[in-house]
Design a protein around this motif. Structure first.
Motif: not given
Length: 190
Positions: A110, A136, A147, A149, A151, A153, A155-157, A159
């Motif tokens: 995360q 996020e 960062l 996140a 859910d 990295l 799935r990270s918007k 990122a």
């Protein structure tokens, strides 16, 4: 192997290679990477995982020069360019100490640290609407972007937004999850 006098006043560094051994591209076997680095005169070379993390000792004090030398050696040995960042153990410990998120309460997947070759101006990030990416979040640190996140990295918007070429133009960057950051701290301390 030619004789080398023992090193004095050595520092321990982590070399962070970007984009190797992913999806069958830019294959860099860790045993060969260790050999390449030893050929550059580095001592106590160790690798961690297959994703481009190496720890070594050197009596040299310029991480940027060490990174450029490693990039050239990798290109000469493997035939392709791999961006590298070199950070010393003190910087890694400072990154962990300055983390603005509750790292001990989060899973390693995360929380991420994107290491940067130079410090960007904060106004580069002004175009990112932080509220649009919640839950996020990111924070800028000393040559690092933290960062969160929840859910992961993949799935990270946020990122994706932070990785836009225009945002970090002229800056080499590579990301590690928090578990890897902590292991690198451990390896550069021991």
């Amino acid at each position: 192997m030619p004789y080398r006098a023992p090193m004095t006043h050595t520092r321990t560094y982590a070399a962070l290679l970007r984009g190797i051994n992913v999806g069958g591209n830019k294959k860099v076997p860790m045993a060969e990477l260790r050999t390449v680095m030893e050929g550059l005169g580095h001592d106590a070379v160790r690798t961690y995982l297959q994703s481009g993390n190496a720890v070594f000792r050197s009596d040299r004090t310029d991480p940027v020069a060490l990174a450029r030398e490693l990039e050239a050696a990798i290109e000469a040995h493997f035939g392709f360019r791999v961006p590298c960042l070199v950070v010393d153990g003190a910087h890694l410990r400072a990154v962990v100490a300055a983390c603005p998120f509750p790292a001990a309460e989060l899973q390693g997947k995360q929380l991420h640290a994107t290491f940067l070759s130079e410090q960007p101006a904060e106004d580069r990030f002004a175009g990112i609407d932080a509220a649009a990416f919640l839950p996020e979040e990111f924070r800028l640190g000393d040559k690092v972007i933290y960062l969160y996140a929840p859910d992961g990295l993949g799935r990270s918007k946020l990122a994706e937004a932070l990785a836009r070429p225009s945002l970090l133009k002229g800056i080499d960057a590579t990301t590690r999850n928090w578990n890897t950051v902590l292991k690198l701290v451990d390896l550069t301390t021991s």
